[in-house]
Design an enzyme around this catalytic site. Sequence first.
Site, PDB file in Angstrom:
ATOM      1  CE  LYS A   1      54.337  43.584  27.575  1.00 38.55           C
ATOM      2  NZ  LYS A   1      53.295  42.997  26.701  1.00 38.55           N
TER       3      LYS A   1
HETATM    4  P1  NAD Z   1      44.172  45.599  32.423  1.00 47.48           P
HETATM    5  O1  NAD Z   1      45.020  46.435  33.287  1.00 47.48           O
HETATM    6  O2  NAD Z   1      43.196  46.241  31.506  1.00 47.48           O
HETATM    7  O3  NAD Z   1      43.360  44.549  33.324  1.00 47.48           O
HETATM    8  C1  NAD Z   1      44.009  43.682  34.214  1.00 47.48           C
HETATM    9  C2  NAD Z   1      42.955  42.962  35.030  1.00 47.48           C
HETATM   10  O4  NAD Z   1      43.618  42.007  35.864  1.00 47.48           O
HETATM   11  C3  NAD Z   1      42.161  43.876  35.959  1.00 47.48           C
HETATM   12  O5  NAD Z   1      40.825  43.431  36.008  1.00 47.48           O
HETATM   13  C4  NAD Z   1      42.866  43.655  37.297  1.00 47.48           C
HETATM   14  O6  NAD Z   1      42.025  43.922  38.414  1.00 47.48           O
HETATM   15  C5  NAD Z   1      43.174  42.191  37.191  1.00 47.48           C
HETATM   16  N1  NAD Z   1      44.218  41.772  38.135  1.00 47.48           N
HETATM   17  C6  NAD Z   1      45.335  42.435  38.503  1.00 47.48           C
HETATM   18  N2  NAD Z   1      45.985  41.740  39.451  1.00 47.48           N
HETATM   19  C7  NAD Z   1      45.273  40.610  39.662  1.00 47.48           C
HETATM   20  C8  NAD Z   1      45.400  39.502  40.527  1.00 47.48           C
HETATM   21  N3  NAD Z   1      46.442  39.414  41.369  1.00 47.48           N
HETATM   22  N4  NAD Z   1      44.470  38.519  40.472  1.00 47.48           N
HETATM   23  C9  NAD Z   1      43.433  38.608  39.630  1.00 47.48           C
HETATM   24  N5  NAD Z   1      43.227  39.634  38.788  1.00 47.48           N
HETATM   25  C10 NAD Z   1      44.142  40.620  38.820  1.00 47.48           C
HETATM   26  O7  NAD Z   1      45.192  44.654  31.631  1.00 47.48           O
HETATM   27  P2  NAD Z   1      44.949  43.935  30.228  1.00 47.48           P
HETATM   28  O8  NAD Z   1      45.409  44.832  29.161  1.00 47.48           O
HETATM   29  O9  NAD Z   1      43.587  43.351  30.202  1.00 47.48           O
HETATM   30  O10 NAD Z   1      46.042  42.765  30.317  1.00 47.48           O
HETATM   31  C11 NAD Z   1      45.775  41.546  30.978  1.00 47.48           C
HETATM   32  C12 NAD Z   1      46.783  40.503  30.522  1.00 47.48           C
HETATM   33  O11 NAD Z   1      46.682  40.338  29.102  1.00 47.48           O
HETATM   34  C13 NAD Z   1      48.246  40.842  30.793  1.00 47.48           C
HETATM   35  O12 NAD Z   1      48.941  39.650  31.049  1.00 47.48           O
HETATM   36  C14 NAD Z   1      48.702  41.439  29.469  1.00 47.48           C
HETATM   37  O13 NAD Z   1      50.102  41.317  29.297  1.00 47.48           O
HETATM   38  C15 NAD Z   1      47.950  40.559  28.506  1.00 47.48           C
HETATM   39  N6  NAD Z   1      47.764  41.154  27.176  1.00 47.48           N
HETATM   40  C16 NAD Z   1      47.142  42.346  27.013  1.00 47.48           C
HETATM   41  C17 NAD Z   1      46.953  42.857  25.727  1.00 47.48           C
HETATM   42  C18 NAD Z   1      46.209  44.153  25.461  1.00 47.48           C
HETATM   43  O14 NAD Z   1      45.980  44.466  24.277  1.00 47.48           O
HETATM   44  N7  NAD Z   1      45.780  44.884  26.456  1.00 47.48           N
HETATM   45  C19 NAD Z   1      47.431  42.146  24.618  1.00 47.48           C
HETATM   46  C20 NAD Z   1      48.048  40.914  24.821  1.00 47.48           C
HETATM   47  C21 NAD Z   1      48.197  40.428  26.114  1.00 47.48           C
END
Ligand code: NAD
Length: 411
Positions: free
Chosen positions: A102
């Site tokens: 990561k």
């Molecule tokens: P992203 O940046 O596309 O979206 C994040 C979202 O969370 C946004 O809508 C943002 O406004 C919101 N957010 C941020 N701070 C917040 C808060 N304090 N309260 C509520 N909402 C909040 O990110 P993503 O890629 O969708 O990732 C989201 C989660 O999923 C993370 O934990 C990431 O590690 C996990 N994840 C992502 C992927 C991927 O392929 N993108 C894969 C596995 C896990």
Amino acid sequence: MRASDATQMYFDRAADQLDLSADMRRLLLTAKREVQVQIPIERDSGELATFIGYRVQHNDARGPMKGGLRYHPQVDLDEVRALAALMTWKTAVVDIPYGGAKGGMAIDPAGFSQRELERLTRRFVDAIHDLFGPDVDIPAPDMGTNGDVMAWIMNQYGKYHGFSPACVTGKPVEYHGIPGREEATGRGVGSLTLKLLSRLGRRIPGTRVAIQGFGNVGSHTAKFLHDAECRIVAVSDAGGGFHRAEGFDVLELLRHAHAHGGRLAGFTGGDPLTNAELLACDCDVLVPAALGGVITAANAASIRAPIVVEGANAPTEPDADAILESRGIVVLPDILANAGGVTASWFEWVQNRQHYQWGINRVRQELDRILGEAFEQVWQLSTSRRVPLRTAAYMVGVGRVARATVLGGIA
Ligand code: NAD
């Protein structure tokens, strides 16, 4: 509790079940390499600004290390360390030939212009280009990063090492990415939610779902479950959220977010609610899909959903997990629930290396198959050993990594 302590507690429960020796536990918990680099850039204003970039390469017993790159103000070495270990267990749960890593930078991307983000990303690659690559460690998108960032990484890496599209995944489709990667994590969260509902004997149409986070994972989960006739009754992002008991028209939500820089603020099709209210709202499935550590001992008792599906990484603290378990709430853990992203990243890497492209149907079909098989293994183990799904998923993942470590030879 530190993020790394939390993931270690989950690891320990599985290690106890697997009867792993103290020596093997120490080996599996120690990261292979941790780097912290200085990233100076000139801001658009002419000011010189210096940032810190992290990359933790946790374990490569099963293959090259794989894991996202996060741009978020709360990033620190401990969080990156915890997320890298999660990636090792996650790639093993879905049995794809990778280890875990990561990376990240403690910045709020909203405070940077696109040009500044590009400069930051390219400087980060300058600093670590000899530490990652197609056979070593392959970054991907995570919170605050997207296909644009991945394209800059590939381009900058290529300046040192030549054409190497497989050095990073989650790239735009027009730049060596694949159709289906962007939706894959949310599609996986959605399809596994349906499998869990079926296994629990619950009816799918009309299931009320609340989703925290409306970025990549949250928005695609909402779309998938809406298409499956679930009712998305609450959504939120960093600016707060909305509730609609009859369920949202998810296309309307997506259109609004698309037109407003990805944000939900200003949406008029629901009643405002806070993120704390969303976690406690009346629904059948709660999907935290934003930050880690949002379900804590302080709010676990107020969660009304009988099912929690972890779209985000590490959204549930261990003491909260124990409260949810004692209340009979079923938790589908992150290392299985959100493994669709890394699985589709593997498809992208495979195709980049073959200079070949699958169609979207093949991507979806293979994704559903791999996640479905992993779900069944974890479900069966959870039932036969009478352990929660999280412990069963860790047992599958940690067990595979431990076996590969022994097979590869340690001396
Ligand atoms: P992203 O940046 O596309 O979206 C994040 C979202 O969370 C946004 O809508 C943002 O406004 C919101 N957010 C941020 N701070 C917040 C808060 N304090 N309260 C509520 N909402 C909040 O990110 P993503 O890629 O969708 O990732 C989201 C989660 O999923 C993370 O934990 C990431 O590690 C996990 N994840 C992502 C992927 C991927 O392929 N993108 C894969 C596995 C896990």
